[in-house]
Design an enzyme around this catalytic site. Structure first.
Site, mmCIF file in Angstrom:
data_model
loop_
_atom_site.group_PDB
_atom_site.id
_atom_site.type_symbol
_atom_site.label_atom_id
_atom_site.label_comp_id
_atom_site.label_asym_id
_atom_site.label_seq_id
_atom_site.Cartn_x
_atom_site.Cartn_y
_atom_site.Cartn_z
ATOM 1 N N SER A 335 12.708 3.121 1.384
ATOM 2 C CA SER A 335 11.433 3.667 0.915
ATOM 3 C C SER A 335 11.705 4.791 -0.090
ATOM 4 O O SER A 335 12.856 5.159 -0.340
ATOM 5 C CB SER A 335 10.615 4.179 2.097
ATOM 6 N N TYR A 336 10.625 5.355 -0.638
ATOM 7 C CA TYR A 336 10.741 6.351 -1.699
ATOM 8 C C TYR A 336 11.623 7.515 -1.246
ATOM 9 O O TYR A 336 11.373 8.118 -0.202
ATOM 10 C CB TYR A 336 9.352 6.859 -2.084
ATOM 11 N N PRO A 337 12.683 7.846 -2.022
ATOM 12 C CA PRO A 337 13.678 8.822 -1.532
ATOM 13 C C PRO A 337 13.340 10.286 -1.784
ATOM 14 O O PRO A 337 14.125 11.148 -1.433
ATOM 15 C CB PRO A 337 14.942 8.424 -2.298
#
Length: 862
Positions: A335-337
C-alpha cells in the site's frame, strides 16, 4: 459521448489503474513527450457513456524559482530574496514538455479525474495539472461539476474501483501548504546559502564542498548530529565498581547474581561492601516471585518506522529505502508508503491481505494457522487521517523482486503478519538473595506462548539458563564474590534510525521529506556515513553548527522550524491564512539573516581555526593575465584558481581534471589557458580563466570555455574549431578536440556526445571551406603512410565527415544515443553548419532510416 481525462502521478500507475478500470480492454499509445503513455477505453461516467483517456505526469509538473535576473549570485544582494525578488512557476522538467502534453490530451475533454498520490504533495500536483488542462477543456454548464479527485491507498482492484465509485474534490488548502513550504525553503535557503557560500569560498581553499548550503530543515538535522558529536568530545569517563556474586545451587552449576545497588563510584566504599560480603559463606533466598508478562505485538507500520528499520536492520539509507518502497507500491505489492498512521480503519480487509500470503514458503504455516484460529485485531495506534499503515497487498517471491526490493518487502510482510498475531507471553521468575546485609537478584524468563515472535524472531525472548527450584529460606553456597572495575562509556555517533526518531519527535520535515534532508547533509559533505550507518560530522559540518550557535542558536535548533511546520499544517487544515503565514515567517528569517550577516565574523573565527586561507592553499598552475604571476590551483571542491597578488578567484568547470594548456595565452586578456578534461573516454576543452568568469562577448554566458567562444580569429575558438551541429541536442555544436590525437575526436559543446574519428592520423584540421550538401565544415586529415586507411595509399584527404564516402568507416559516435529523426521536425534549407551563434540549422526533411553509422550521422545534416 463525453470524454474523461484521468491523470496519475507516474506512468506505471496510470497503466495499472487503467488496466483495472477497463478490465484489460484498453488501447495504449505513446504521448508526444515520449515519457508518458495514454490508455483509452470506453465506459460510463456520471450516468452516461464516456470515452476515457488515462495518462500521467512524472511527479511535479511545475517548480518554483526566482525570475531571471534574481538567479544571478553576482548581481543580486541575497537580502532581496526575502521579499523583493519575484518568483514564478516553471516547468519542473522542460525536456518533458509536460504542460504541452497535458494540453494536447486535455483539449476537448469534458471531465477530469485526478489520480495523483493522496498526500499534500499529490494535492499540489492536482492543481498544477488543473492549471495546465482547464483552459483547453470544454466549458461546463453553469452548475455542472467537471473536476473529480480519486482517493486510494493501494493499487488493488478493490481499492481502485472503490475510489472510482466515491470520487471527491482536490484539497486547495493542502496544496497551498505545499506552496508555502516551497516558497519559504526557496527564499530562506537561497539567501543564507548564497551569502555564506560566497563569503567562505572566497576566503578558504580546503572546505571541500561546492556549496555551503543552509536549509530550514537541513540545518537542524545537521544540528542533531553535531550535538551528539559534542557530547562524545566532552565526555569524561568515570570509574565505577560492581560487586558480582556467584552461587552454586548444585555441584557443577553456578548462578550469577546482580547487585541491587548496581554500582558505586567510590573505591573505598566498594571495597567495604566486598569485605562485608566475603565474610559470608552462604546466600539466603529472601523471596521468589513468578509473574506472567506480555511483550506486545508491534503497532501497524508507518513510514518513519519503516525507514528506521530499513537503516538499522537492513543497512539501507532512508532515501534508498523510500525509493524501493515507492517502486513496490507502483507495482502493486504494498500500500501507499507515505503515511503517519499506525491504526487500521475498522473496514480494512485484514483477512484478505493475509490470505494473499498463505502460499509463501517463509510464512505459510503461520498465516494458515492465523486464518484457521482467527486473527487478533491490531493494536490501536495513531490515526493521522492520511493513509492506512503500510501493508503487503499481494504475494511476491524473492525471484520477482530480488535484492533490496525483496528484503524490504519481506520485512513489511512479516511486520503486518505480526500485527494480527498474538502477543508474546512469558513467565518471569525473580529470586532475591541476601549475602550478609547486601541484596542480590537473578531473573529468569521462560516463554509460554511465542505469539508474534515466531514471524519476527529477532524480537524473541533470549534463551537463558533455567533458574533452580527454590523457596524462601533456602541457602546456597557462595562460589565467588569479586569486585569488577569498569568505566562509563561515551555515547556513539547517531545512527540514521536515531536521527529519524529525533526529527519526528521535534517535527523536522515530513515522513516524505525526512530521507531527503538526511541525504542532503551527506551530499554536502557535512556528515559521513560510517559503519553501522552512523553519521559522523565533518569539520565543515561541525564548524557551521558551532557558528550558528555562536550567532543565532535558533538557526540550528529545531524549535523555530517545528513552529513553522505547525503553521503549515494549519494552512492545510484551513485554519491559517496562507499569505499571513508566509509574510510572518519570512519577516522573522529576514531579521535573522541581517543579524547573521552583521555577525558573520563570529563564525569566521571558527573557520580560521579549521581551514586554510586561499593564499596558503593549492599549487601554482597558470599565470594571471593582470600581474603575470602564477595563480594557484585549488583542487578541493569547488575547484578554482586564485591569484594571491591580485586577490582574485576564478571559478573552473567541476568534476574533471585541470592542467596547463601548452602555456598558450588568451588573445583578449593574456591569461594562460588551462585544459579541462573528464578523462580519456570523456571530453576535454581549453578555457581562459578570465573569460570563463567574465564573458567577453554579448552572446556568451558565464561558464563557457573556448569551445563556445565566438572570437572570430582565435585558434581555440568555436569559430575556428566548430564542425557542425550536434546529432543529439538542439543547440550544441560538434567541436574538434585538437588535443585528442592520435585518437582524434570531436565533442558537443552542450551535451555528452562524442564522435571518434581518424584514429592514428598525424594531423586533423578544420578547413575554412564548407560542405555543399550539409554546410558542415570540411576537415583536412593527414595520415602517416604506414598507417593510412585512405584508398590508394593516399596520406591526405579533405572532405565532409558526414557526407564524404571516403570517411565512411572512420567515424564512430559514442556516449549518447542519437535522437530519432522525427524529433528534428521542420522543413526547409539548413542555414549554416553551426560553428557560431546564429548559424544553426532551420531543420531538414525526415530522412529514411540509414543503414550504417556514417549514414546515420549524415542523415542529420543532409
Amino acid at each position: 459521448m463525453k470524454t474523461v481525462l484521468m491523470v496519475a502521478e507516474k506512468p506505471s500507475l496510470a497503466q495499472s489503474i487503467a488496466k483495472i478500470l477497463s478490465r484489460g480492454n484498453m488501447s495504449s499509445r505513446k504521448g508526444l513527450n515520449g515519457a508518458c503513455s495514454v490508455h483509452e477505453y470506453a465506459g460510463s461516467f456520471v450516468g452516461q457513456s464516456a470515452h476515457f483517456k488515462m495518462t500521467s505526469v512524472c511527479g511535479h509538473v511545475m517548480t518554483l524559482d526566482f525570475i531571471g535576473k534574481y538567479n544571478s549570485w553576482d548581481k543580486v544582494d541575497p537580502a532581496e530574496l526575502f521579499s523583493k525578488a519575484p518568483t514564478e512557476k516553471k516547468e519542473a522538467n522542460p525536456k518533458l514538455t509536460m504542460v504541452k502534453f497535458l494540453q494536447v490530451e486535455g483539449r476537448g475533454c469534458d471531465y477530469i479525474v485526478l489520480w495523483l498520490d493522496c498526500d499534500k504533495e499529490g494535492e499540489n500536483i492536482c492543481f498544477e495539472v488543473l492549471d495546465a488542462v482547464l483552459p483547453v477543456m470544454n466549458k461546463p454548464r453553469s452548475t455542472e461539476r467537471t473536476i473529480y479527485r480519486a482517493k486510494f491507498s493501494s493499487i488493488t482492484d478493490t481499492d481502485i474501483c472503490n475510489a472510482m465509485n466515491h470520487l471527491g474534490e482536490p484539497n486547495r488548502n493542502e496544496a497551498l501548504s505545499v506552496d508555502a513550504r516551497q516558497e519559504l525553503d526557496l527564499r530562506i535557503g537561497c539567501a543564507f546559502t548564497r551569502f555564506q557560500t560566497k563569503y567562505f569560498q572566497g576566503k578558504y581553499g580546503n572546505l571541500d564542498s561546492s556549496l555551503i548550503s543552509f536549509g530550514p530543515c537541513q540545518t537542524p538535522t545537521l544540528g542533531f548530529c553535531v550535538e551528539r558529536h559534542d557530547k562524545i568530545q566532552s565526555f569524561k569517563p568515570e570509574t565505577y565498581w560492581v560487586l558480582q556474586a556467584k552461587v552454586n545451587p548444585e555441584k557443577e552449576s553456578s548462578l550469577t547474581l546482580d547487585w541491587d545497588r548496581v554500582r558505586v563510584f567510590d573505591r573505598e566504599i566498594a571495597q567495604m561492601f566486598l569485605n562485608i560480603t566475603k565474610m559470608e559463606k552462604e546466600a539466603k533466598v529472601e523471596s521468589v516471585s513468578k509473574k506472567e508478562k506480555v511483550k506486545q505485538r508491534p503497532l501497524a507500520l508507518n513510514t518513519v518506522e519503516m525507514l528506521r528499520v530499513a537503516s538499522a536492520a537492513l543497512g539501507m539509507g532512508p532515501q534508498h529505502a523510500m525509493q524501493i518502497a515507492e517502486r513496490l507500491y507502483t507495482q502493486g505489492y504494498i500500500s501507499y508508503p507515505r503515511t503517519e498512521t499506525t491504526h487500521y480503519p475498522e473496514n480494512f480487509d485484514l483477512k484478505g491481505c493475509l490470505r494473499q500470503q498463505a502460499n509463501n514458503p517463509y510464512w505459510a504455516e503461520t498465516v494458515k494457522a492465523l486464518l484457521s484460529e482467527g486473527i487478533n485485531r491490531p493494536r490501536k495506534g495513531h490515526d493521522a487521517g492520511d493513509h492506512p499503515p503500510i501493508t503487503p497487498m499481494r504475494a511476491a517471491t524473492e525471484a520477482e523482486l530480488g535484492g533490496d526490493g525483496w528484503r524490504l518487502y519481506e520485512y513489511i510482510t512479516r511486520h503486518f503478519i505480526a500485527t494480527v498475531s498474538a502477543d508474546c507471553k512469558y513467565l518471569q521468575t525473580t529470586i532475591s538473595f541476601s549475602i550478609g546485609p547486601e541484596r542480590f537478584t537473578c531473573i529468569g524468563k521462560v516463554v509460554t506462548s511465542p505469539g508474534f515472535t515466531e514471524i519476527m524472531p529477532w524480537h524473541s525472548i533470549p534463551l537463558e539458563e533455567s533458574l533452580p527450584h527454590c523457596e524462601r529460606g533456602d541457602v546456597f553456597p557462595i562460589g565467588e564474590i569479586k569486585l569488577l572495575e569498569k568505566q562509563t562509556s561515551p555515547p556513539d555517533y547517531l545512527t540514521e534510525a536515531e536521527l529519524i526518531t529525533l526529527m519526528e519527535k521535534h517535527g523536522i520535515g515530513t515522513d516524505a521529506s525526512i530521507p531527503v534532508h538526511i541525504n542532503n547533509i551527506c551530499q554536502r559533505n557535512y556528515v559521513t556515513v560510517e559503519s553501522g550507518r552512523r553519521l559522523k560530522p565533518t569539520n565543515l559540518g561541525i564548524v557551521l553548527v558551532h557558528g550558528y550557535y555562536k550567532i543565532d542558536a535558533e538557526l540550528v535548533l529545531p524549535t523555530i522550524r517545528s513552529a513553522v511546520e505547525k503553521q503549515l499544517n494549519l494552512i492545510a487544515l484551513g485554519k491559517a491564512n496562507y499569505h499571513q503565514v508566509l509574510e510572518h515567517t519570512l519577516d522573522i528569517f529576514k531579521r535573522k539573516f541581517h543579524y547573521f550577516v552583521d555577525s558573520i565574523a563570529g563564525m569566521d573565527e571558527l573557520m580560521e581555526v579549521s581551514f586554510s586561507p586561499l593564499a596558503a592553499t593549492g599549487k601554482p598552475l597558470s599565470r594571471c593575465g593582470k600581474c603575470h604571476r602564477f595563480m594557484k590551483y585549488i583542487q578541493a571542491k569547488p575547484s578554482r584558481l586564485h591569484c594571491s597578488h591580485c586577490d582574485d578567484t576564478y571559478s573552473l568547470p567541476q568534476n574533471g581534471t585541470i592542467k596547463l594548456y601548452k602555456e598558450l595565452r588568451c588573445p583578449l586578456d593574456d591569461f594562460e589557458l588551462v585544459l579541462w578534461s573528464s578523462g580519456s573516454r570523456g571530453k576535454s576543452y581549453p578555457l581562459c580563466p578570465y573569460c570563463y568568469n567574465h564573458p567577453p562577448f554579448r552572446d556568451m554566458k558565464k561558464g563557457m570555455g573556448c569551445n563556445e567562444c565566438t572570437h572570430p580569429t582565435c585558434q581555440h575558438s568555436l569559430s575556428m574549431l566548430g564542425i557542425g551541429q550536434c546529432v543529439e541536442c538542439e543547440n550544441g555544436v560538434l567541436v574538434l578536440d585538437s588535443t585528442s590525437g592520435p585518437k582524434w575526436k570531436m565533442a558537443c559543446n552542450k551535451c555528452n556526445v562524442i564522435v571518434h574519428f581518424f584514429e592514428n592520423a598525424h594531423k586533423v584540421r578544420v578547413s575554412p571551406e564548407t560542405c555543399d550538401s550539409c554546410d558542415a565544415a570540411l576537415v583536412d586529415v593527414d595520415f602517416n603512410k604506414a598507417k593510412s586507411p585512405l584508398p590508394g595509399d593516399e596520406t591526405q584527404h579533405s572532405g565532409c565527415i558526414f557526407c564524404d564516402p571516403v570517411f565512411q568507416d572512420l567515424v564512430e559516435l559514442k556516449h549518447a544515443a542519437m535522437r530519432h529523426p522525427m524529433h528534428r521536425g521542420g522543413q526547409g534549407k539548413r542555414q549554416g553548419r553551426g560553428r557560431g551563434k546564429g548559424r544553426r540549422p532551420g531543420g531538414r526533411p525526415n530522412p529514411k532510416k540509414p543503414k550504417d553509422k556514417m549514414a546515420a550521422l549524415a542523415a542529420y545534416f543532409v
